[in-house]
Design an enzyme around this catalytic site. Structure first.
Site, PDB file in Angstrom:
ATOM      1  N   LYS A 120       0.865  -1.178   0.000  1.00 31.10           N
ATOM      2  CA  LYS A 120       0.000   0.000   0.000  1.00 31.10           C
ATOM      3  C   LYS A 120       0.903   1.229   0.000  1.00 31.10           C
ATOM      4  O   LYS A 120       1.940   1.243   0.678  1.00 31.10           O
ATOM      5  CB  LYS A 120      -0.882  -0.032   1.251  1.00 31.10           C
ATOM      6  CG  LYS A 120      -1.915   1.101   1.324  1.00 31.10           C
ATOM      7  CD  LYS A 120      -2.801   0.960   2.573  1.00 31.10           C
ATOM      8  CE  LYS A 120      -3.863   2.054   2.646  1.00 31.10           C
ATOM      9  NZ  LYS A 120      -4.728   1.923   3.838  1.00 31.10           N
ATOM     10  N   SER A 165      -9.738   2.099   3.022  1.00 35.11           N
ATOM     11  CA  SER A 165      -8.834   2.848   2.177  1.00 35.11           C
ATOM     12  C   SER A 165      -7.829   1.976   1.419  1.00 35.11           C
ATOM     13  O   SER A 165      -7.222   2.445   0.459  1.00 35.11           O
ATOM     14  CB  SER A 165      -8.045   3.842   3.024  1.00 35.11           C
ATOM     15  OG  SER A 165      -7.226   3.145   3.946  1.00 35.11           O
ATOM     16  N   SER A 218     -10.070  -0.255   7.149  1.00 38.14           N
ATOM     17  CA  SER A 218      -9.436  -0.069   5.838  1.00 38.14           C
ATOM     18  C   SER A 218      -8.756  -1.288   5.245  1.00 38.14           C
ATOM     19  O   SER A 218      -8.385  -1.270   4.072  1.00 38.14           O
ATOM     20  CB  SER A 218      -8.415   1.064   5.908  1.00 38.14           C
ATOM     21  OG  SER A 218      -9.058   2.310   5.873  1.00 38.14           O
TER      22      SER A 218
END
Lengths: 477, 97, 484
Positions: C76, C151, C175
């Site tokens: 990420k 997210s 997330s």
């Protein structure tokens, strides 16, 4: 109207750790800009703080020294504001739960009295970087080497009633932090800084007046001048029917005045909250016990001991204990055969201090160490040389010409104690100055100094002054 | 608590965010509805509850005082917006002590 | 090839059936070919990936390979990667090449894993749909009209679409779990403190936690094994020993007590999602577990509390982005204040600014007690609910998300509606507990995740439960059409 001054001080002492409070970067002073600012100090994305144990130890020592102890649980909080020398947009500090709570110190007053000044709290925080205002095409340059240096902020009660008391308190804290080995006290380099809260009120009134906060007080001299100026300013203002504004003022050493700081007109809202990157600092009994045993003899205790053990007056004892290095030197001097404690005290506070000041040398680096000076004082004590000659010998020792005995020998400075030799010189002086002898005998006692001077001159100062005096009196009477 | 434009401007200033008048209106409405959500907290009496700042029941670990970092200025400043002589440059800072 | 587990790929690599270079090249080709439809990567680092793959092959030959050596993964874009742009989904860091590696990144580097690139995400991890990214929204591989969740939406979409074997994610309010649920993969949010936060760009420091996003529980165990462990650079890192997560995957479930959280089966829950979750719970009953209803009475307060705590911390955490030392700086600042205000206004997107402002307000003078302190107290109540529940049951179960993936643009106009997407996941972060999302039967042809919450440091138990379900179901093996 008679006015009373009320002063409280906030002292920032940089702690003498090797690395920063939350990072492993060096705290050494004077490096090239930003070469000692690591990713944590720069506030790069993703970095995290880890607390330096030594900073906690040092704060704890201070707490013990002012009788406050160490709080078993303290919490770091974020103080949020934007400023270019504050890389994260917040300063990690302590707010509701500081590491050191209420304590006190005793200061000496001018009239030989003492006064207790309360310390509200002392807390750990990180220092900010520096903004350099030299002209970079109309811009400022930011150096973050200092960012993250550990600070102990020591907040006093508003207990001081004059600039003199404030200075005495500041000196006391200055002495204390250096004794404890937690701060080098170097004000020029900013290791020891002070802000002051100042107000005045009509004598007898219980409520405090409106205070102004003075910043940029980076020498003892400036603190006193700034405080005097500010007190006068406030009194003039009030007596003229005006009002003191609660504001931050900057001391301008060049003009010798304080003036309101620009750019801080808006009220600050620091939005303190517990720093979620750090956990509560928990101190246990073992930690405190270890601190207690590592605590050195503190200045007040040392001074008391010097007075009792060496028969010194309060003034001498204070001078000698003003810092640890001087006190250590003095005691080493006594151990090295310095003889009479009072004589030794005079030498340390007099000739030695003078020479150190003159050449800007620290006592720990003195070219005349305690052993050398002890050798000299021993020769005074056994009448080998007079005090006056000793000053010559001291200067020679300072220049590195050897120890006292070698210098006395090499220069033939040994005192003449052979009374036959002195008698002869005395007789010569009397014979050569009949006019003065006549006046002396007619009652002009002052001339004794003249005769002594003549004898000393003839002996190049090597005659024993006491002996000379006695012989002159005998011959002239 | 419903926020008006002036409130939003004050908050935006504290947070150092430039906002236009139109944006201020929009934020006032968005933030007010978020606050309405948040104020559901008021339904609970928390008089005797202690605050919990942290999920862990741990104490702060202490680091040994040693210098572990070396100079990496060049690397750190390689993406800096404006540097000169090793310094980060910003518009002139007004004296602040 | 692209359906193989980490263990299978490792065995193939060690046996010489294929090389890491071939495997990596294969994934890079897939990304080039398929990611245009998804936008799941912000950066793809072909050269360094191939170089790492070659090194992994050497290491393989030298017999020094570990389970992750040579396995192509993605990080990420919230994890700092030295020499690679680390944008956090923001214009603010569009030009930021990190000068250092996050702890998680170093650990994978040492394990010999091949990093294909950095995945897209909601800006600074603030969002539940991956629509707040400066680099554009990510699409759900099961239906590209729909969001992947957020997210960590880029990581979820990339793993679901077989563009990486596995990926890292972070979870502040759901997330990892919500996008895992919406994309039909396995996503584990570990106990707070289990995985180092060093180098993971902070959103809300007391809630953030990194974790694995994979196609199976077995892979998640292998990934967590690399990620978990004490880090002296993170003061909130736990010193609890790390167990062997793989060793407990097959543990027996007989007698295990499962608590079904009654508050999570509320009116807001899509009935089809509820049915999928209940069906999965039935599977556990068949595997020998005992199922009881439990109550977490303060559940409804989790979202309100979170939207004070997280913005408050974020408002402070994001103050460092000021245009002075790195990141975006506005053009021609008039003065210092203009530099701050415009750099931040232009560098941050709308959702980030909303949260900064809410947090600033909640901490400001006169409001601290009513908002921040109040939220910290309710956080205590929420945490106590879990503590009480775990006195009677071993794990808690419920849905991850109230609905399946919604349409792109459907909730962007109303922040509060968007916030309610995380209604079942947020309490876990407030309490600091571990939780996992496991794919169960789809609803309306879109993936559904079962939410399993464990007690502190019970990651091995969660992986065990997920793995046992994955041995009797094959939901986790389904691949979205077009990405097989």
């Amino acid at each position: 109207m008679e006015w009373e001054t009320v002063i409280g001080l906030e002292i920032h002492a940089q702690l003498a750790t090797r690395s920063k409070i939350f990072s492993g970067a060096s705290t050494a002073y004077g490096a090239d800009p930003n070469t000692q600012a690591c990713n944590v100090d720069l506030g790069l994305p993703g970095v995290l703080p880890v607390l330096n144990r030594e900073a906690v130890v040092m704060a704890g020592r201070f707490g013990l020294a002012i009788g406050a102890g160490v709080e078993r649980r303290s919490v770091f909080a974020r103080k949020n504001y934007f400023y270019p020398d504050l890389p994260k947009g917040y300063q990690i500090s302590q707010y509701e739960l500081p590491i050191v709570g209420r304590g006190q110190v005793t200061i000496d007053l001018e009239d030989d009295g003492t006064k207790v000044i309360g310390v509200t709290r002392a807390h750990l925080e990180e220092d900010a970087g520096k903004s350099l205002h030299e002209d970079f095409h109309g811009m400022s340059g930011i150096d973050l080497n200092r960012a993250g240096t550990p600070l102990l902020e020591i907040v006093s009660e508003p207990d001081m009633r004059s600039p003199k008391e404030a200075i005495a308190y500041m000196r006391k804290i200055h002495t204390l932090v250096r004794y404890l080995g937690i701060c080098d006290g170097n004000m020029q380099e900013g290791s020891f800084r002070c802000d002051a809260n100042v107000s005045v009120r009509p004598k007898g009134q219980a409520a405090f007046g409106t205070r102004a906060e003075l910043k940029n007080l980076n020498s003892f001299r400036f603190v006193e001048r700034a405080l005097r100026f500010e007190v006068e300013r406030q009194i003039d203002l009030l007596e003229g029917g005006g009002k003191v504004l609660q504001e931050t003022r900057l001391y301008d050493p060049e003009r010798g005045e304080t003036r309101p700081m620009r750019g801080k007109e808006e009220a600050n809202d620091y939005r303190y909250f517990p720093d979620p990157d750090l956990l509560p600092v928990e101190i246990d009994d073992d930690f405190v016990a270890a601190l207690e045993t590592s605590l050195p003899e503190l200045p007040d205790a040392k001074r008391q001991r010097f007075m009792e053990q060496y028969g010194l007056g309060r003034y001498d004892a204070s001078l000698l204990t003003a810092n640890r290095a001087t006190a250590d030197y003095y005691e080493a001097l006594l151990a090295a055969g310095g003889g009479d404690p009072k004589l030794a005290a005079n030498w340390v506070a007099g000739d030695l201090s003078g020479a150190l000041n003159r050449d800007g040398i620290d006592i720990a680096q003195s070219p005349v160490d305690a052993g050398l000076l002890g050798g000299l004082l021993a020769r005074i004590a056994d009448n080998t040389i007079s005090g006056k000659i000793a000053k010559q010998v001291f200067e020679a020792m300072w220049r590195g010409e050897g120890d006292a005995d070698a210098i006395i020998e090499a220069r033939g400075l040994k005192q003449i104690t052979d009374s036959g030799a002195i008698e002869k010189i005395v007789d010569d002086v009397i014979a050569n100055n009949p006019g003065q002898v006549e006046q002396f005998r007619a009652g002009k006692e002052k001339l004794m100094g003249f005769f002594v001077g003549q004898v000393m001159k003839a002996t190049q100062g090597k005659a024993n002054p006491k002996q000379v005096n006695e012989l002159l009196r005998k011959r002239l009477s | 608590m419903s926020l008006n434009r002036a409130d939003v401007e004050k908050i935006a200033h504290l947070a150092r965010l430039a906002i236009t008048e139109d944006e201020a209106e929009a934020y006032a409405s968005d933030l007010s509805s978020i606050l309405a959500l948040v104020e559901q907290m008021n339904a609970v009496d928390t008089q005797d509850v202690s605050p919990m700042a942290h999920p862990l029941h741990m104490a702060q670990r202490l680091r040994v005082d040693e210098v572990t970092e070396v100079d990496q200025r060049e690397r750190f400043q390689s993406t800096a917006p404006h540097i000169e002589a090793g310094l980060y440059l910003v518009p002139r800072v007004i004296e602040q002590g | 090839m692209y359906d193989k587990t980490i263990a299978e790929l490792g065995a193939g690599l060690r046996a010489g059936d294929f090389s890491s270079l071939e495997l990596t090249q294969g994934y890079l080709d897939r990304i080039r070919r398929l990611d245009a439809a998804l936008n799941s990567f912000i950066s793809v680092v072909e050269d360094s990936a191939l170089e790492t793959a070659r090194a992994a092959d050497e290491r393989m030959k030298a017999g020094r390979a570990g389970p992750l050596t040579g396995i192509p993964i993605a990080h990420k874009d919230i994890f700092c990667t030295q020499g690679i742009k680390t944008s956090c989904g923001s214009r603010m860091l569009d030009n930021f090449v990190s000068p250092y590696d996050a702890a998680v990144v170093s650990r994978f580097r040492e394990a010999g894993a091949v990093v294909l690139g950095k995945t897209n995400m909601d800006e600074f991890a603030m969002g539940s749909s991956n629509e707040t990214s400066y680099f554009g929204p990510v699409r759900n591989p099961w239906d590209t009209e729909r969001v992947p969740g957020g997210s960590s939406g880029g990581s979820a979409a990339a793993v679901a679409a077989r563009l990486a074997v596995a990926a890292t994610g972070t979870d502040t309010g759901g997330s990892i779990r919500q996008p895992a649920s919406l994309c039909g993969i396995t996503g584990l949010k570990p106990t707070y403190g289990r995985v180092s936060r060093y180098g993971m760009i902070a959103f809300a420091s007391s809630l953030d936690q990194g974790g694995p996003m994979t196609r199976s529980a077995e892979d998640a165990a292998a990934m967590l094994q690399v990620m978990a462990g004490f880090d002296p650079r993170d003061s909130t890192s736990s010193e609890q020993p790390v167990p062997d997560y793989g060793a407990q995957l097959d543990a027996d479930l007989a007698g295990l007590r499962i608590g079904l959280v009654q508050e999570y089966f509320d009116a807001g829950l899509d009935p089809a999602v509820a049915q999928s979750v209940r069906d999965a719970v039935e599977e556990y009953r068949r595997l020998g577990a005992e199922v009881v209803e439990v109550s977490l009475p303060n559940s409804a307060l989790a979202v309100p509390t979170y939207y004070v705590v997280a913005p408050a911390e974020c408002s402070s955490n994001l103050s460092r982005f000021d245009g002075v030392r790195y990141g975006y700086r506005c053009a021609q600042p008039r003065d210092l204040e203009d530099l701050y205000k415009r750099s931040r206004a232009e560098g941050f997107g709308a959702e980030v600014k909303r949260r900064i402002m809410i947090g600033t307000y909640a901490l400001s003078a006169g409001y601290y007690d009513a908002y921040y302190l109040k939220a910290q107290k309710i956080r205590h109540l929420i945490s106590s609910d879990f503590r009480r529940a775990f006195e009677t049951v071993d794990v808690l179960m419920g849905p991850v998300s109230p609905t399946t993936a919604f349409r792109v643009g459907e909730k962007t106009d109303d922040p509060v509606t968007m916030y309610l997407s995380d209604i079942y996941t947020i309490a876990v972060n407030l309490a600091g507990l571990p939780a996992i999302s496991v794919p169960v039967a789809p609803a309306q042809n879109m993936p559904v995740g079962l939410h399993i919450v464990g007690n502190y440091f019970a990651e091995a138990r969660l992986l065990n439960l997920a793995h046992r379900l994955q041995q009797v179901t094959d939901w986790h093996k389904q691949a979205p059409a077009g990405f097989v």
